[in-house]
Design a protein around this motif. Sequence first.
Motif, PDB file in Angstrom:
ATOM      1  N   ASP A 186       0.858  -1.184   0.000  1.00  0.00           N
ATOM      2  CA  ASP A 186       0.000   0.000   0.000  1.00  0.00           C
ATOM      3  C   ASP A 186       0.894   1.233   0.000  1.00  0.00           C
ATOM      4  OD1 ASP A 186      -2.564  -1.347   0.276  1.00  0.00           O
ATOM      5  OD2 ASP A 186      -1.925  -1.820   2.321  1.00  0.00           O
TER       6      ASP A 186
ATOM      7  N   GLU B 133       1.183   5.796  -0.872  1.00  0.00           N
ATOM      8  CA  GLU B 133       0.548   7.088  -1.065  1.00  0.00           C
ATOM      9  C   GLU B 133       1.628   8.089  -1.441  1.00  0.00           C
ATOM     10  OE1 GLU B 133      -2.111  10.336   1.515  1.00  0.00           O
ATOM     11  OE2 GLU B 133      -1.551   8.380   2.363  1.00  0.00           O
TER      12      GLU B 133
ATOM     13  N   LYS C  78      -3.215   7.495  -3.976  1.00  0.00           N
ATOM     14  CA  LYS C  78      -3.024   6.206  -3.324  1.00  0.00           C
ATOM     15  C   LYS C  78      -3.057   5.068  -4.339  1.00  0.00           C
ATOM     16  CE  LYS C  78      -5.147   7.766   0.995  1.00  0.00           C
ATOM     17  NZ  LYS C  78      -6.194   7.492   2.015  1.00  0.00           N
ATOM     18  N   SER C  79      -2.479   3.933  -3.935  1.00  0.00           N
ATOM     19  CA  SER C  79      -2.518   2.745  -4.777  1.00  0.00           C
ATOM     20  C   SER C  79      -2.201   1.516  -3.936  1.00  0.00           C
ATOM     21  CB  SER C  79      -1.532   2.850  -5.944  1.00  0.00           C
ATOM     22  OG  SER C  79      -0.215   3.079  -5.462  1.00  0.00           O
ATOM     23  N   THR C  80      -2.648   0.371  -4.433  1.00  0.00           N
ATOM     24  CA  THR C  80      -2.417  -0.932  -3.798  1.00  0.00           C
ATOM     25  C   THR C  80      -2.029  -1.923  -4.876  1.00  0.00           C
ATOM     26  OG1 THR C  80      -4.046  -0.470  -2.058  1.00  0.00           O
ATOM     27  CG2 THR C  80      -3.459  -2.771  -2.424  1.00  0.00           C
TER      28      THR C  80
ATOM     29  N   PHE D 246      -0.758  -1.790 -11.835  1.00  0.00           N
ATOM     30  CA  PHE D 246      -1.834  -1.265 -10.998  1.00  0.00           C
ATOM     31  C   PHE D 246      -2.204   0.137 -11.468  1.00  0.00           C
ATOM     32  CE2 PHE D 246       2.170  -0.069  -9.070  1.00  0.00           C
ATOM     33  CZ  PHE D 246       1.989   1.243  -8.663  1.00  0.00           C
ATOM     34  N   ARG D 247      -3.299   0.632 -10.933  1.00  0.00           N
ATOM     35  CA  ARG D 247      -3.763   1.975 -11.277  1.00  0.00           C
ATOM     36  C   ARG D 247      -3.907   2.792  -9.989  1.00  0.00           C
ATOM     37  NH1 ARG D 247      -5.659   3.763 -16.043  1.00  0.00           N
ATOM     38  NH2 ARG D 247      -5.978   1.624 -16.814  1.00  0.00           N
ATOM     39  N   GLU D 248      -3.350   4.019 -10.013  1.00  0.00           N
ATOM     40  CA  GLU D 248      -3.461   4.890  -8.856  1.00  0.00           C
ATOM     41  C   GLU D 248      -4.838   5.555  -8.822  1.00  0.00           C
ATOM     42  OE1 GLU D 248       0.704   6.712  -7.798  1.00  0.00           O
ATOM     43  OE2 GLU D 248       0.332   7.041  -9.945  1.00  0.00           O
ATOM     44  N   THR D 249      -5.150   6.185  -7.695  1.00  0.00           N
ATOM     45  CA  THR D 249      -6.470   6.806  -7.556  1.00  0.00           C
ATOM     46  C   THR D 249      -6.668   7.999  -8.486  1.00  0.00           C
ATOM     47  OG1 THR D 249      -5.598   8.069  -5.667  1.00  0.00           O
ATOM     48  CG2 THR D 249      -6.844   6.054  -5.180  1.00  0.00           C
TER      49      THR D 249
ATOM     50  N   LYS E 282      -1.918   4.692 -14.813  1.00  0.00           N
ATOM     51  CA  LYS E 282      -1.647   3.258 -14.876  1.00  0.00           C
ATOM     52  C   LYS E 282      -0.141   3.030 -14.797  1.00  0.00           C
ATOM     53  CE  LYS E 282      -2.505  -0.972 -17.516  1.00  0.00           C
ATOM     54  NZ  LYS E 282      -1.109  -1.451 -17.437  1.00  0.00           N
TER      55      LYS E 282
END
Length: 337
Positions: free
Chosen positions: A188, A190, A196-198, A237-240, A244
């Motif tokens: 996790d 930020e 943020k991203s996971t 993954f893709r951030e908020t 991408k």
Amino acid sequence: MKKQYLIVAGLFFLAGTLISVEQAQCTPEGHDPLEVGSVATAPTTTKTAVTGVTKIVSKGIANAIRPNRFSGRVAFNTDGSMTGLSAGDSGRTLGVWGNAAYIDSEDDDTATRHEADLRTYTMGVDYRFTDKIALGIAFTHENMDAATYFNDGNMSSGALTVTPFIAMLLNDNISIDLMYGYSTLDIDQERATNIKSTLCAERNFIHVSANYYLGMDRLNLTGTLGYLYAHEYQESFRETNLNKVDSVNVYLGQVFIGAEASYSFDRVEPYLAIAYENDVTHEQTKGIKYDHAGGAASGGVRFLVSDSLSCDLEGRTLFSRGDYDEYSVMLNLRFAL
């Protein structure tokens, strides 16, 4: 003797064969790695975690193959000369051990500046099938918290690692060991204005080493030559903010050579060790310098609490790694049956 050295050479060749794979770049195509903490710090966080686990399991292996190092318990050859291997507790075939470790690492390069705290908890069990062969397995849970100053962010991760291993005595002075590890990670993070991203990741590593032991009365000397190879895959993954980030592959290949000197009292054994490490395969985040070689110094003390229980407290630091610093402390407890 010739056959024994061929076995050592064969294990190192096997390790090299298993890790002969195409390397990918650490930097995802079309994305600035310095924006995202998991990408920019991947080369150092992967190395810190993998070398930390292999050092812990190596302690378990050493205790499994020669479980008692204290005075009055070293072995004698038939000609009366002393060896570095233990003859004590020859009837104890099962070992159960636990390890707690803390690693503080700092990268002071302006473009990737970060500080990470890594905590690991390991449980292991090993069984000596004969006087010369031991098999075992270890389970490690790790938690990392990092402040990523370069992007005004933070990152945390959790991982579980399983590491089976085998160790073998070739003669009174030489042993070899091989371990394989597999880890699953959740990350996790930020950065900047609350972006943020996971993501998930997985790690594989293989570690092979040859060890030479020499006992001279109460003085014990150990030499080690080994090779470590690791691969970590971080999924895309893709951030908020809808950015991408492509998947990332991180590779590490490290050759190491080290020496340890210890002095055995009846129930206490202090020791000092030094090692040289060379990252023959490593990732370099685009535009960031990387010191591929350096040293490690460690010291500690082993205690024989009872005939069955022993403990080991150790501190360790890296040096000559440029802008990267690492300090660690670990406590190991072992119960032999």
